[in-house]
Design a protein around this motif. Structure first.
Motif, PDB file in Angstrom:
ATOM      1  N   GLN A  47       0.871  -1.246  -0.220  1.00  0.00           N
ATOM      2  CA  GLN A  47       0.056  -0.089  -0.034  1.00  0.00           C
ATOM      3  C   GLN A  47       0.860   1.061   0.010  1.00  0.00           C
ATOM      4  N   PRO A  51       1.138   4.639  -6.124  1.00  0.00           N
ATOM      5  CA  PRO A  51       1.512   6.005  -6.396  1.00  0.00           C
ATOM      6  C   PRO A  51       0.098   6.615  -5.839  1.00  0.00           C
ATOM      7  N   GLY A  52       0.603   7.949  -5.434  1.00  0.00           N
ATOM      8  CA  GLY A  52      -0.524   8.593  -4.685  1.00  0.00           C
ATOM      9  C   GLY A  52      -1.604   9.051  -5.473  1.00  0.00           C
ATOM     10  N   VAL A  53      -1.620   9.331  -6.752  1.00  0.00           N
ATOM     11  CA  VAL A  53      -2.834   9.454  -7.803  1.00  0.00           C
ATOM     12  C   VAL A  53      -3.710   8.140  -7.935  1.00  0.00           C
ATOM     13  N   ARG A  55      -3.719   5.672  -5.217  1.00  0.00           N
ATOM     14  CA  ARG A  55      -3.895   5.013  -3.958  1.00  0.00           C
ATOM     15  C   ARG A  55      -5.328   5.290  -3.288  1.00  0.00           C
ATOM     16  N   ASP A  57      -6.947   5.209   0.563  1.00  0.00           N
ATOM     17  CA  ASP A  57      -6.630   5.345   2.223  1.00  0.00           C
ATOM     18  C   ASP A  57      -6.767   3.891   2.591  1.00  0.00           C
ATOM     19  N   ARG A  69      -6.697   0.187 -10.270  1.00  0.00           N
ATOM     20  CA  ARG A  69      -5.399   0.836  -9.679  1.00  0.00           C
ATOM     21  C   ARG A  69      -4.220  -0.042  -9.513  1.00  0.00           C
TER      22      ARG A  69
END
Length: 215
Positions: A47, A51-53, A55, A57, A69
């Motif tokens: 996790q 990548p932030g775009v 991910r 939560d 994703r």
């Protein structure tokens, strides 16, 4: 060089209910099923590498859309698995992500998604164009006592805004109208009172009380 990840224990719980099956498809990447739903559950290590775009939560990526994703984030690693169905799975992941996660897909790949390739973008644009107008939200056939033969009775609500997924937010205002059945059969996903050529009625009262409005 592909980063390596540690295997992780079988998950004991999921946000979709009790886990019925669990397969670790990549180290730290479990595909689980439940009685009602399923998807990917990621280890903390996996996790953190998302990548932030892309991910989420909670580290849970449901099987309808969000699973894509995980496929996109670790595509290079997936390709090392030699799964005979992987090419099909990755093509599907790209198609679904373009359609339903256009901003995230574009940000991750660097390729902007045109509206023609995304249902979300098309729907969002249609509702944005209808802000301030009344759009049809529910329909009644001529089995309803307020709908004449050959017509469809519609409830229209006023659009106040639209969210990122292209779903409308409405005011409390609403109105009622009648539309020819043939016209309704050719409707677009988002239609306004005006675009449908609706005839207004004051309520869902039986049609014998609506004679003046239908004239």
């Amino acid at each position: 060089m592909t980063r390596t990840f540690a295997s992780s224990p079988r998950p004991e719980h999921s946000r979709w209910g009790a886990i019925q099956t669990a397969t670790q498809r990549l180290p730290g990447t479990w595909h689980v099923t439940t009685a009602s739903h399923g998807g990917f559950l990621l280890s903390d290590e996996r996790q953190a590498a998302m990548p932030g775009v892309l991910r989420r939560d909670d580290g849970a990526y449901e099987e309808d859309v969000d699973w894509t994703r995980v496929m996109l984030a670790f595509e290079r690693e997936w390709r090392t698995t030699r799964d005979p169905l992987l090419d099909l799975e990755l093509r599907l992941a790209h198609d679904i992500a373009r359609n339903w996660l256009p901003e995230a897909y574009g940000a991750f790949t660097g390729k902007a998604v045109p509206a023609r390739d995304s249902h979300v973008l098309r729907r969002r644009a249609a509702y944005e164009a209808a802000i301030g107008d009344y759009v049809s939200t529910s329909a009644y056939g001529d089995w309803a006592d307020w709908v004449p033969a050959g017509k469809v009775g519609l409830v229209f609500r006023k659009v106040a805004g639209v969210d990122a997924l292209g779903f409308a937010d409405y005011t409390t205002d609403q109105m009622y109208g009648l539309v020819d059945k043939d016209r309704y059969a050719t409707r677009a996903e988002v239609e306004t009172f005006e675009s449908l050529g609706a005839v207004r009625v004051e309520s869902m009262a039986p049609i014998t009380k609506q004679v003046a409005a239908l004239a």
